[in-house]
Write a protein that holds these residues in place. Structure first.
Motif, PDB file in Angstrom:
ATOM      1  N   UNK A 176      -9.142  30.628  21.018  1.00  0.00           N
ATOM      2  CA  UNK A 176     -10.474  30.711  21.458  1.00  0.00           C
ATOM      3  C   UNK A 176     -11.748  31.225  20.689  1.00  0.00           C
ATOM      4  N   UNK A 177     -12.715  31.131  20.888  1.00  0.00           N
ATOM      5  CA  UNK A 177     -13.961  31.253  19.915  1.00  0.00           C
ATOM      6  C   UNK A 177     -14.917  32.493  20.812  1.00  0.00           C
ATOM      7  N   UNK A 178     -15.552  33.204  19.873  1.00  0.00           N
ATOM      8  CA  UNK A 178     -16.645  34.204  20.510  1.00  0.00           C
ATOM      9  C   UNK A 178     -17.718  33.641  19.584  1.00  0.00           C
ATOM     10  N   UNK A 276      -9.776  45.552  16.204  1.00  0.00           N
ATOM     11  CA  UNK A 276      -9.968  43.917  16.950  1.00  0.00           C
ATOM     12  C   UNK A 276     -10.470  44.026  18.126  1.00  0.00           C
ATOM     13  N   UNK A 277     -11.335  44.889  18.536  1.00  0.00           N
ATOM     14  CA  UNK A 277     -11.967  45.086  19.951  1.00  0.00           C
ATOM     15  C   UNK A 277     -13.219  45.068  19.873  1.00  0.00           C
ATOM     16  N   UNK A 341      -6.909  38.240  23.862  1.00  0.00           N
ATOM     17  CA  UNK A 341      -7.891  37.149  24.349  1.00  0.00           C
ATOM     18  C   UNK A 341      -7.434  35.789  23.731  1.00  0.00           C
ATOM     19  N   UNK A 342      -6.851  35.746  22.553  1.00  0.00           N
ATOM     20  CA  UNK A 342      -6.501  34.610  21.726  1.00  0.00           C
ATOM     21  C   UNK A 342      -7.504  33.997  21.014  1.00  0.00           C
ATOM     22  N   UNK A 343      -8.477  35.062  20.741  1.00  0.00           N
ATOM     23  CA  UNK A 343      -9.859  34.771  19.886  1.00  0.00           C
ATOM     24  C   UNK A 343      -9.453  34.553  18.484  1.00  0.00           C
ATOM     25  N   UNK A 344      -9.657  33.447  17.909  1.00  0.00           N
ATOM     26  CA  UNK A 344      -9.332  33.279  16.525  1.00  0.00           C
ATOM     27  C   UNK A 344     -10.317  32.860  15.731  1.00  0.00           C
ATOM     28  N   UNK A 345     -11.862  32.721  16.220  1.00  0.00           N
ATOM     29  CA  UNK A 345     -12.922  32.395  15.521  1.00  0.00           C
ATOM     30  C   UNK A 345     -14.155  33.177  15.996  1.00  0.00           C
ATOM     31  N   UNK A 346     -15.024  33.582  15.247  1.00  0.00           N
ATOM     32  CA  UNK A 346     -16.269  34.165  15.474  1.00  0.00           C
ATOM     33  C   UNK A 346     -17.309  33.355  14.999  1.00  0.00           C
TER      34      UNK A 346
END
Length: 442
Positions: A176-178, A276-277, A341-346
């Motif tokens: 996922x991406x933020x 990581x939050x 949340x599976x976020x691997x990119x910002x």
């Protein structure tokens, strides 16, 4: 460029839309000048944007007065490469004296004589005037809240980039991406990533949200006839309000609730990262509501303009229909554990800052911002071009920078006329002083 010293009346730094416009107006006025560009003409359009970017305004609007996009219909949105080609073609029209591949390193005012000495990667130039036409998108800004420490296990890839470095969905690792920032860049990138199958979290701050088009006219037209482009000053408190508009996919109104109903998760303004939050402000609903107010205000103003002028434009009641608030708005997420949340990119779509470290003159305030009046600097002989709100709301748009360049060029021409008078008067005085004196006989 040779290493010998070159002299010119006016040096323009930058050959993007601002530099090309400035060169055209100076050429028309007969002002000798030179344009230096560290890369290629309009390079930021080619390599400083993501692959699928198109202009945010239609072809009839986002152009200079002297040249159309002859291969596009007036209501199409030009791809970024086509925009860059347009500026190259425009410069060739009047044989603009542009030298590419030359980096300006330092500009200093001369002591005891007029003008400036300019150090470049190809030698030294002397000029009476300098125009900084480098525009507002010089240094990508990632806010200090961005996490510095690793926020994922060492064996898990994690990417954190500015929107200036984003190119396409394939660039990102799985996961996922933020996307932080929901102006034009952030919302278009988030939309592209969602269409590519990514789970996207979009952090939405204060924004304006105009309709892409209403009653058969693009919002660029509406802002023009309603006088919005010509506003001379930003309203107080609007400094950090972005505009959410897009020409992608043929041009559609940005609808954050619509994106959410397609599966995107909206969150409020990004507040901090603790390990990581990620934490978000509880202002998502408020930000969306204010964007709605901006949207509806333009619809109302357009309706009133049509009635006042008796225009025959079709009704569009469906423009006022909105999606219901999705769950991410009614029950906003205030904390997001990125790993869970599976976020691997910002992706930080958080804007740019100017960088005038090469301009060693007294033309800036204590925050490093240019001090100027419509581009005419507080430092005599120094000019700025391409700044947001340089003279009006439309200044940072393609057509707006063209009109600002005309004002600056006219100012330069006026200053030259005063100096021409001074030189002529000096020459006349020298001739008189050298003429034989008449004697008077008794």
């Amino acid at each position: 460029m040779t290493t010998e010293k070159i002299k010119t009346d006016t040096l323009i730094v930058g050959a993007g839309q601002a530099g090309v416009a400035m060169s055209e107006h100076l050429s028309k006025l007969g002002v000798p000048h030179l344009v230096l560009e560290r890369n290629r003409i309009a390079e930021r359009w080619r390599t400083g944007r993501w692959d699928s970017l198109v202009a945010n305004g239609p072809a009839w609007h986002d152009r200079f007065p002297g040249l159309d996009f002859d291969d596009l219909s007036p209501d199409e949105f030009a791809p970024k490469e086509r925009v860059a080609d347009y500026f190259e073609a425009y410069a060739k029209k009047f044989n603009a004296p542009i030298r590419t591949g030359v980096d300006v390193l330092k500009v200093e005012r001369n002591v005891g004589r007029p003008g400036f000495t300019i150090e470049t990667s190809e030698g030294v130039i002397e000029a009476n005037r300098v125009v900084a036409a480098t525009g507002p998108f010089q240094r990508p800004v990632i806010p200090p809240i961005a996490p510095i420490a690793p926020i994922a296990p060492q064996d898990q890839p994690f990417l954190q980039i500015h929107s200036a470095d984003y190119r396409n969905p394939q660039q990102l690792p799985e996961g996922a991406v933020l996307v932080v920032g929901a102006g034009s860049s952030g919302v278009q990138i988030a939309d592209e990533l969602q269409r590519a199958g990514k789970q996207v979290y979009l952090s939405v701050g204060a924004h304006d949200r105009p309709p892409r088009a209403y009653r058969n006219r693009d919002f660029c037209w509406w802002l023009g006839v309603l006088g919005e482009w010509d506003q001379a000053a930003m309203k107080p408190g609007r400094e950090h309000v972005t505009i959410a508009v897009s020409g992608a996919h043929g041009g559609r109104t940005v609808d954050f609730r619509g994106l959410a109903h397609r599966g995107m998760t909206l969150v409020g303004l990004t507040q901090a990262f603790n390990g990581g939050v990620a934490t978000f402000q509880p202002n998502l609903a408020e930000n969306l509501a204010r964007g709605d107010e901006n949207y509806l205000a333009l619809l109302n103003a357009a309706d009133a303009y049509i009635e006042r002028n008796g225009l025959d434009l079709p009704q569009e009641p469906e423009a006022r229909i909105t999606f219901p608030d999705p769950e991410c708005v009614t029950h906003p997420i205030l904390e997001l554990d990125l790993a869970k949340a599976g976020v691997t990119s910002i992706i930080w779509a958080t804007g740019f800052a100017t960088d005038y470290s090469w301009l060693k003159v007294d033309a800036f305030d204590d925050k490093g911002k240019p001090q100027h009046q419509r581009g005419v600097s507080s430092e005599p002989g120094v000019y700025f071009l391409g700044l947001p709100w340089q003279s009006r709301r439309g200044s940072s748009f393609i057509w707006g920078v063209w009109h600002d360049a005309k004002y600056v060029a006219d100012h330069i021409a006026i200053q030259r006329s005063y100096l021409d008078y001074h030189d002529a008067a000096q020459r006349e005085a020298e001739v008189v002083s050298l003429a034989p004196k008449k004697t008077v006989s008794a």
